[in-house]
Design a protein around this motif. Structure first.
Motif, mmCIF file in Angstrom:
data_model
loop_
_atom_site.group_PDB
_atom_site.id
_atom_site.type_symbol
_atom_site.label_atom_id
_atom_site.label_comp_id
_atom_site.label_asym_id
_atom_site.label_seq_id
_atom_site.Cartn_x
_atom_site.Cartn_y
_atom_site.Cartn_z
ATOM 1 N N VAL A 74 30.847 25.596 16.938
ATOM 2 C CA VAL A 74 31.934 24.646 17.187
ATOM 3 C C VAL A 74 31.975 24.238 18.650
ATOM 4 O O VAL A 74 32.276 23.085 18.983
ATOM 5 N N ALA A 75 31.639 25.167 19.544
ATOM 6 C CA ALA A 75 31.685 24.879 20.982
ATOM 7 C C ALA A 75 30.680 23.807 21.402
ATOM 8 O O ALA A 75 30.799 23.228 22.481
ATOM 9 N N LYS A 76 29.697 23.531 20.551
ATOM 10 C CA LYS A 76 28.758 22.449 20.843
ATOM 11 C C LYS A 76 29.393 21.080 20.647
ATOM 12 O O LYS A 76 28.970 20.090 21.225
ATOM 13 N N VAL A 77 30.428 21.044 19.804
ATOM 14 C CA VAL A 77 31.148 19.793 19.533
ATOM 15 C C VAL A 77 32.408 19.709 20.392
ATOM 16 O O VAL A 77 32.679 18.685 21.022
ATOM 17 N N VAL A 78 33.175 20.784 20.387
ATOM 18 C CA VAL A 78 34.397 20.874 21.187
ATOM 19 C C VAL A 78 34.190 21.973 22.218
ATOM 20 O O VAL A 78 34.099 23.147 21.871
ATOM 21 N N LYS A 79 34.093 21.601 23.477
ATOM 22 C CA LYS A 79 33.777 22.583 24.506
ATOM 23 C C LYS A 79 34.878 23.636 24.618
ATOM 24 O O LYS A 79 36.055 23.315 24.717
ATOM 25 N N MET A 80 34.454 24.881 24.575
ATOM 26 C CA MET A 80 35.387 25.992 24.766
ATOM 27 C C MET A 80 34.628 27.181 25.332
ATOM 28 O O MET A 80 33.444 27.368 25.047
ATOM 29 N N ASN A 81 35.315 27.976 26.137
ATOM 30 C CA ASN A 81 34.695 29.172 26.698
ATOM 31 C C ASN A 81 34.904 30.357 25.757
ATOM 32 O O ASN A 81 35.525 30.232 24.695
ATOM 33 N N GLY A 82 34.386 31.508 26.160
ATOM 34 C CA GLY A 82 34.482 32.682 25.316
ATOM 35 C C GLY A 82 35.909 33.123 25.068
ATOM 36 O O GLY A 82 36.255 33.560 23.966
ATOM 37 N N PHE A 83 36.750 33.013 26.084
ATOM 38 C CA PHE A 83 38.152 33.406 25.921
ATOM 39 C C PHE A 83 38.837 32.547 24.867
ATOM 40 O O PHE A 83 39.528 33.059 23.982
ATOM 41 N N THR A 84 38.631 31.240 24.939
ATOM 42 C CA THR A 84 39.262 30.324 23.987
ATOM 43 C C THR A 84 38.741 30.551 22.578
ATOM 44 O O THR A 84 39.524 30.624 21.620
ATOM 45 N N GLY A 86 37.357 33.244 21.310
ATOM 46 C CA GLY A 86 37.809 34.530 20.803
ATOM 47 C C GLY A 86 39.269 34.524 20.412
ATOM 48 O O GLY A 86 39.651 35.109 19.391
ATOM 49 N N THR A 87 40.094 33.855 21.193
ATOM 50 C CA THR A 87 41.527 33.810 20.905
ATOM 51 C C THR A 87 41.808 32.994 19.650
ATOM 52 O O THR A 87 42.648 33.372 18.817
ATOM 53 N N ILE A 88 41.109 31.877 19.484
ATOM 54 C CA ILE A 88 41.283 31.068 18.273
ATOM 55 C C ILE A 88 40.838 31.851 17.045
ATOM 56 O O ILE A 88 41.509 31.858 16.007
ATOM 57 N N ALA A 89 39.682 32.531 17.164
ATOM 58 C CA ALA A 89 39.186 33.337 16.047
ATOM 59 C C ALA A 89 40.176 34.440 15.687
ATOM 60 O O ALA A 89 40.449 34.697 14.503
ATOM 61 N N LEU A 90 40.716 35.086 16.700
ATOM 62 C CA LEU A 90 41.699 36.145 16.482
ATOM 63 C C LEU A 90 42.946 35.606 15.792
ATOM 64 O O LEU A 90 43.514 36.251 14.906
ATOM 65 N N THR A 91 43.352 34.410 16.167
ATOM 66 C CA THR A 91 44.518 33.771 15.552
ATOM 67 C C THR A 91 44.266 33.460 14.085
ATOM 68 O O THR A 91 45.094 33.766 13.215
ATOM 69 N N LEU A 92 43.126 32.841 13.792
ATOM 70 C CA LEU A 92 42.796 32.469 12.416
ATOM 71 C C LEU A 92 42.666 33.703 11.531
ATOM 72 O O LEU A 92 43.193 33.740 10.407
ATOM 73 N N TYR A 93 41.968 34.698 12.032
ATOM 74 C CA TYR A 93 41.732 35.919 11.261
ATOM 75 C C TYR A 93 43.044 36.644 10.958
ATOM 76 O O TYR A 93 43.333 36.997 9.809
#
Length: 213
Positions: A74-84, A86-93
């Motif tokens: 996804v970061a190839k389409v929407v730029k995001m760093n590791g913190f972002t 990881g936090t989004i993944a943690l939220t979804l999960y």
């Protein structure tokens, strides 16, 4: 504890990132989880299906896979760093587990509560917000507390994508100091600083609500 003195600022930085990620993910997962819990009990069939699909997907895929998918794809389409990422993944999960917890709480509330509210002129959303959800959250509180604590511990997933969190900094300290045992003991203590107060607060809140009931 010479290691702690030498690398205190490093551990503190990681602690700050872990705390920030946990707070953001906690708020986000509560909002998302509650939304999808409500969708699963709505009378509209297609909304039930959407809610169920969301919950089943994110409950049954490992958190690491979700994190890496966001960070590498996804970061190839929407730029995001590791913190972002990881936090989004943690939220979804986490939101998927919270959705199931809140849904169980909603189903535990007598259906007559909703019927009575609707009979008195409240719309479905109003009845859910003012009548059903407060009772559902009270029932679900012990399980929600467990999910919150799991969320804090699961925030260590950020270390896999360079999220600068506590575990990531612990790995860096262990590699630089060659004192792996002490580094991870310190990391564990910092996690306890986060989880123990949260655990005790959830227990206090549960007892407080029981006393008011």
């Amino acid at each position: 504890m010479g290691l702690l003195q030498n690398y205190f600022s490093t551990f503190l930085q990681g602690f700050g990132y872990t705390l920030l990620s946990s707070v953001v993910a906690l708020v986000g997962s509560m909002l998302l989880g509650t939304l999808f819990a409500i969708m699963q009990v709505l009378p509209t069939r297609w909304m039930q299906i959407v809610g169920n699909i969301y919950v089943q997907i994110f409950r049954n895929i490992p958190l690491l896979i979700i994190t890496l998918f966001l960070y590498l794809a996804v970061a190839k389409v929407v730029k995001m760093n590791g913190f972002t990422a990881g936090t989004i993944a943690l939220t979804l999960y986490t939101s998927a587990f919270i959705a199931e917890t809140v849904r169980a709480g909603i189903l535990s509330v007598d259906s007559g509560q909703m019927e009575g509210a609707r009979a008195n002129g409240l719309k479905f959303g109003q009845a859910m917000r003012y009548i059903v959800l407060p009772q559902a959250f009270r029932v679900a509180l012990p399980s929600l507390g467990n999910q919150f604590i799991n969320l804090v511990k699961n925030s260590s997933i950020l270390a896999f994508v360079g999220g600068l969190d506590l575990m990531y900094q612990g790995n860096m300290v262990a590699a630089n100091s060659f004192d792996t045992f002490t580094a991870y003991i310190i990391v564990g203590i910092f996690y306890l600083v986060l989880t123990l107060p949260l655990s005790y607060y959830m227990q206090y809140l549960e007892q407080h609500l029981k006393a008011k009931a």
